[in-house]
Enzyme design. Structure first.
Site, short mmCIF file in Angstrom:
data_model
loop_
_atom_site.label_atom_id
_atom_site.label_comp_id
_atom_site.label_asym_id
_atom_site.label_seq_id
_atom_site.Cartn_x
_atom_site.Cartn_y
_atom_site.Cartn_z
CB CYS A 134 -0.94 0.01 1.21
SG CYS A 134 -2.24 -1.24 1.11
CG PHE A 145 -7.22 -5.74 -0.61
CD1 PHE A 145 -6.27 -4.76 -0.78
CD2 PHE A 145 -7.32 -6.37 0.62
CE1 PHE A 145 -5.40 -4.42 0.25
CE2 PHE A 145 -6.46 -6.05 1.66
CZ PHE A 145 -5.49 -5.07 1.48
CG HIS A 165 -3.13 3.89 0.77
ND1 HIS A 165 -3.47 3.43 -0.48
CD2 HIS A 165 -3.22 2.83 1.60
CE1 HIS A 165 -3.73 2.14 -0.41
NE2 HIS A 165 -3.60 1.75 0.85
CG ASN A 213 -6.22 -1.09 0.26
OD1 ASN A 213 -5.48 -0.80 -0.67
ND2 ASN A 213 -5.78 -1.25 1.49
#
Length: 390
Positions: free
Chosen positions: A171, A222, A310, A343
């Site tokens: 990430c 995700f 993020h 994500n």
């Protein structure tokens, strides 16, 4: 590395003003590439359980809870029923599947990455041959040569394009790529750096197992996709339209946290373990880390900057908001990116930056300075002090 002095000074892993660079690097264009298959969160439970032939009530109940707490509404995915019909071994526990997974991933990151790059090049408005450097980020492929070479060829970049690959940074990869591109742009006058990030979850897709509780977190959180950016110093008037100046960047890792985000590649793909204490670990250092960046321009209050974080997950954003006493709405673009894409590992920070650009153009952001933050395995902090050019 001890103390904060080394982190706050130019050099030693940080970068500030470069000599003979023609000024600070600026973000000139953005683009994204997404798989065709859209996965609404309300359909995730049924889709995932059917795809993995799982009928366990406890697994269903846990996944339903996770889908609600992630705050994700929409994701994009390479995985499909057709792909699983073609490769049923991907949903069979204990089957060696690394080769077919990599075949799928290696092809997908090229398709997605090329789409994102073309979108960024189109927005930039100059020919691909004017790109001098390529920075490629992925935690989803393994091969020689790497995706950077194939993307350079597919996009028609010059054979003299200088390529840099950043692999398996998770990430924090997108922010690390921005830092790398900033260094390149400021130390190579006239250069234009194309950044491409491309990710897919196929390498980690597997049926749920009580021995791997994090599989369900991954399934609920995700997504897949790609992003691209073009960075350069001394923009050409009337030809380039920067919206963000990259002022100062730094990186730091927390000693003894290498097992908090733990990923291992095996014959069955990649297996992740995520420590429950990740948000707590980030919270323990976030204030000091942000102050390193803000001290460069003498800003003391966390609410006196705009934020592009993020969104690893809602728990991390919530911890930051409480710990730094941020005003409501300070992290809204990070929450919006999480809601609309999930994500997407290294990509997500670029989706946040797209929303930031929209806010800057509307005049909705009153602060001159802002912070870009991302957190990856290590635990590694990536941070950048930026300024809106409008």
């Amino acid at each position: 590395m001890s103390g904060l002095g080394g982190l706050g000074s130019v050099g030693g892993g940080s970068n500030g003003r470069s000599h003979g660079s023609g000024g600070k690097a600026k973000l000139l264009a953005l683009g994204k590439g997404l798989p065709e298959q859209v996965l609404p969160q309300e359909k995730l439970v049924e889709t995932y359980l059917q795809d993995t032939s799982c009928d366990d009530p406890a697994t269903r109940a846990k996944l339903e809870r996770l889908c609600k707490t992630t705050t994700v509404r929409t994701r994009y995915t390479v995985m499909s029923k057709e792909l699983l019909d073609e490769h049923p071994e991907l949903k069979t526990e204990g089957t060696p599947t690394l080769t077919p997974r990599l075949d799928i991933c290696n092809a997908a990151v090229l398709e997605l990455g090329a789409a994102a790059a073309r979108a960024a090049l189109g927005e930039w408005g100059r020919p691909a041959a004017d790109i001098t450097h390529l920075v490629y980020i992925s935690s989803s492929e393994l091969r020689l040569p790497g995706g950077d070479l194939f993307l350079a060829t597919r996009l028609g970049l010059s054979p003299n394009t200088v390529r840099t690959s950043l692999l398996f940074l998770g990430c924090s990869g997108g922010a690390a790529a921005l830092r790398t591109a900033k260094d390149i742009a400021e130390n190579n006058p006239g250069s234009r750096v194309l950044v491409i990030a491309a990710e897919t979850t196929v390498l980690g897709f597997r049926p749920p197992s009580p021995d791997r509780p994090y599989d369900l977190v991954g399934a609920a959180l995700f997504g897949d996709g790609a992003s691209a950016a073009i960075i350069g110093a001394s923009p050409i008037k009337a030809e380039e339209d920067p919206f963000l100046e990259l002022e100062f960047s730094t990186q730091e890792f927390l000693p003894g946290t290498d097992k908090v985000i733990d990923g291992k590649i095996s014959e069955e793909g990649i297996n992740f373990k995520l420590g429950r204490d990740l948000p707590e670990k980030i919270e323990s250092r976030i204030e000091g880390f942000c102050r390193i960046l803000m001290d460069k321009v003498g800003i003391k209050e966390f609410n006196d900057v705009f934020w592009a974080v993020h969104p690893g997950g809602p728990a991390i954003l919530n911890r930051l908001e409480v710990c730094l006493e941020l005003e409501p709405g300070k992290l809204k673009i990070s929450r919006k990116a999480l809601m609309n894409y999930g994500n997407v590992s290294s990509n997500t920070v670029f989706y946040v930056l797209e929303y930031l650009r929209d806010e800057l153009k509307k005049g909705a952001i009153r602060e001159e300075w802002g912070l870009i933050l991302a957190f990856g395995p290590g635990i590694t902090f990536e941070g950048m002090l930026v300024r809106g050019t409008n």
